[in-house]
Design a protein around this motif. Sequence first.
Motif, PDB file in Angstrom:
ATOM      1  N   TYR A  77       0.832  -1.209   0.000  1.00  0.00           N
ATOM      2  CA  TYR A  77       0.000   0.000   0.000  1.00  0.00           C
ATOM      3  C   TYR A  77       0.868   1.260   0.000  1.00  0.00           C
ATOM      4  CZ  TYR A  77      -3.244  -3.528   1.779  1.00  0.00           C
ATOM      5  OH  TYR A  77      -3.994  -4.660   1.962  1.00  0.00           O
ATOM      6  N   GLU A  85       0.023  -3.264  10.871  1.00  0.00           N
ATOM      7  CA  GLU A  85      -1.040  -4.262  11.046  1.00  0.00           C
ATOM      8  C   GLU A  85      -1.148  -4.595  12.521  1.00  0.00           C
ATOM      9  OE1 GLU A  85      -1.412  -8.100   8.518  1.00  0.00           O
ATOM     10  OE2 GLU A  85      -0.842  -8.739  10.524  1.00  0.00           O
ATOM     11  N   ASP A 119     -10.973   5.538  11.721  1.00  0.00           N
ATOM     12  CA  ASP A 119     -11.001   5.750  10.271  1.00  0.00           C
ATOM     13  C   ASP A 119      -9.659   5.389   9.641  1.00  0.00           C
ATOM     14  OD1 ASP A 119     -13.539   6.593  10.445  1.00  0.00           O
ATOM     15  OD2 ASP A 119     -13.147   8.723  10.119  1.00  0.00           O
ATOM     16  N   GLY A 120      -9.711   4.987   8.390  1.00  0.00           N
ATOM     17  CA  GLY A 120      -8.468   4.767   7.652  1.00  0.00           C
ATOM     18  C   GLY A 120      -7.972   3.334   7.683  1.00  0.00           C
ATOM     19  N   ILE A 121      -8.872   2.384   7.943  1.00  0.00           N
ATOM     20  CA  ILE A 121      -8.485   0.971   7.876  1.00  0.00           C
ATOM     21  C   ILE A 121      -8.279   0.596   6.416  1.00  0.00           C
ATOM     22  CG2 ILE A 121      -9.361  -1.369   8.212  1.00  0.00           C
ATOM     23  CD1 ILE A 121     -11.038  -0.107  10.527  1.00  0.00           C
ATOM     24  N   LEU A 122      -7.265  -0.196   6.123  1.00  0.00           N
ATOM     25  CA  LEU A 122      -7.069  -0.650   4.745  1.00  0.00           C
ATOM     26  C   LEU A 122      -7.605  -2.074   4.620  1.00  0.00           C
ATOM     27  CD1 LEU A 122      -3.465   0.617   3.991  1.00  0.00           C
ATOM     28  CD2 LEU A 122      -5.634   1.711   3.447  1.00  0.00           C
ATOM     29  N   PRO A 123      -8.660  -2.252   3.834  1.00  0.00           N
ATOM     30  CA  PRO A 123      -9.215  -3.604   3.688  1.00  0.00           C
ATOM     31  C   PRO A 123      -8.239  -4.493   2.925  1.00  0.00           C
ATOM     32  CG  PRO A 123     -10.701  -1.905   2.814  1.00  0.00           C
ATOM     33  CD  PRO A 123      -9.385  -1.266   3.026  1.00  0.00           C
ATOM     34  N   VAL A 124      -8.209  -5.763   3.254  1.00  0.00           N
ATOM     35  CA  VAL A 124      -7.362  -6.706   2.509  1.00  0.00           C
ATOM     36  C   VAL A 124      -7.956  -6.841   1.115  1.00  0.00           C
ATOM     37  CG1 VAL A 124      -6.545  -9.076   2.389  1.00  0.00           C
ATOM     38  CG2 VAL A 124      -6.745  -7.936   4.587  1.00  0.00           C
ATOM     39  N   ASN A 125      -7.179  -6.515   0.088  1.00  0.00           N
ATOM     40  CA  ASN A 125      -7.756  -6.512  -1.257  1.00  0.00           C
ATOM     41  C   ASN A 125      -7.125  -7.573  -2.146  1.00  0.00           C
ATOM     42  OD1 ASN A 125      -5.274  -5.424  -1.585  1.00  0.00           O
ATOM     43  ND2 ASN A 125      -5.920  -3.585  -2.646  1.00  0.00           N
TER      44      ASN A 125
END
Lengths: 131, 597
Positions: A77, A85, A119-125
């Motif tokens: 990212y 994490e 706020d600002g969590i990065l989803p596993v993509n």
Amino acid sequence: MNKIKSFDDLKQLREGLQAKIKQRNSGSNPESIVRIKVAMSTCGIASGAKEIMNFLTDELEQQSIEAVVTQTGCMGYCYAEPTIEVSLPGKEPIVFGDVDTFRAAEIIEKYIIHNELVDGILPVNYRTIDN
Amino acid sequence: MADYRMHLLVCGGTGCKSSESEQIRDNLLAEVERYGLNDEVQVVMTGCFGFCGKGPIVKVLPDNTFYVLVKPEDAATIVEEHVVMGRKVNDLLYLDPESDEPISDSKQMDFHKKQVRIALRNCGVINPENIDEYIARDGYAALATCLSEKSPQQVINEIKLSGQRGRGGGGFPTGLKWEITSKSQADQKYVVCNADEGDPGAFMDRSILEGDPHSVIEAMAICGYCTGSTKGLVYIRAEYPLAIQRLKTAIHQAREYGLLGDVIFGTTFSFDITLRYGAGAFVCGEETALIHSMEGLRGEPTFKPPFPSESGYLGKPTTVNNVETLASIPVIINKGAAFFNSIGTEKSKGTKVFALAGKINNVGLIEVPMGTTLREVIFDIGGGIKGGKKFKSVQTGGPSGGCLTNSFLDTPIDYDNLIAAGSMMGSGGMIVMDEDDCMVSIAKFYLEFTLDESCGKCTPCRIGNKRLYEILDKITKGLGTEEDLTRLRSLCNVIKDTSLCGLGQTSPNPILSTLDNFYDEYLAHVRDHKCPAGQCKSLVKYSIDNEKCTGCTLCFRNCPVGAITGEKRSPHFIDNAICIKCGVCYDKCKFDAVSVS
């Protein structure tokens, strides 16, 4: 360090290590603690990941929160470095992006202590190849 | 302490934000408040889900419900139905494209995620400086399997069956490469890892070495076993100090465990690895130049054949593999060739790592199955173009590749399709350009790079590229003619046909592809002496509109060369003889009074 002399040696070592990790991650284990990984490849470090790692280590110690902070490689990212994490016992790991010391403090206060999301969590993509 | 029983995650990626996801968040918050659920339900904004085509997205935890194409007015329904009544809102669920059935649990949607991580499987997961974490994730099991259960030829067959091709850019079948070395007779053979990543904007190999060095070490040992080599060399550029340090730590740890050295896993197989540093010359990514550089000679390529697999380092058979190629090898062994083979297109198997850069929202390191389209990569994973601008082109393959347009967005990415489209896979840099980029300038940029990096050994590359650069320079200055375009193309073809190595054979690609895909832009430069994107400084002229200028003096105060004059509260003027066309006045003006022509 003992030498690994055969495939069986390796399997034995692997099982021991996996059992340790499983124990560490299961909420039922009283010894389980908070685990934080900081993405520390060149780009992460350039965006300030080292400062964040030091900040987290100091801050958690000061607040007497038992936690292990380790480094890891690039999470991919780049647009949101530094990224960390956080794994709370018995919970799915959550990735936070654009972590500065202000946000790091917020993550400790809100997520780690009070179990609130910020706020600002990065989803596993992506898909993994595990299992 | 608030003990939330439910979380509503609203995507705050740039794509979703531009489709009112902030309004969705506010509406959700208001609805939650209306039902007095503030202590039970939390609404948070997240980063990009990598599913922008279906955005805005709202995900509900803990039941993993995934709502797509949500509109602000849907907030009331979501809270009323899902949060209060506990019923999923069927109309907003993602429909499985094959069965047309709504999918209620996003865990089942994994299949639809665009990215699959094979080479990057451990990056960002394990601590790269701790071998135990690698072993816990099946590390060195592939090497153990090969040594104790398979003959070298069986392993080679497995790799051949997997269909893996070299990820450095050439796409040569890996298994075949190993087989040729294994059949060459010699008292000593070598395994070389090519970590001389030189494309502008590419950082896949660095990330793998920094995040998962053991996977490369393990694969090199497997390659050593298959080819009959006992010595491995990693050719890595000195500009990658962290990768070097982590690689050194990893090699040291592997030796401590006896996974490198003599009598590995109690067998007669011995293998060890040393590092060789490169000074950062682009041409040294070419395998013969790389080998010469390791031998202490000038980093210049030589004619092939003989291929390194027959006569390479110190004249001995040498297998040269790229970092990413190697990082996938343990997975092929552990999961089987069939697993790897099941991913990808007919002729390109597995996944490819790309370094997404340029005018794109989610700059990052991604890994997608071969056959994914450029549109999916740029607009779903990459989150679209920065600042809502228009997509113009995507450059793949670095200085050897080409610029592709809109019409190629739905082309599945694989080795052969990219070449057919006039570009190439290259090592995996992907630079996205928007409407503000001038394609002639882009071609010139790559030529400048090639010019710097040409080793000078053969004439077409040394002199030809210089001439190409001069013509491009002339065009960007508004001095070009239409004959120049013809000359440009024919010179490109000569250089392609007559250069000694890959560098020269591919260096005209950025020009040829832009000539093919953006001929109008070249014409505008030579016919009308205009740069449509407004990038070529000699061709643009800034002026101030008398009507709109309020005389606020902002431009006057910011002009770095004092080209702007005017009294307070009366229109200002730009002296074009002094103006350096930096564009500061244009950016600073609050009244839209500065225009570019």
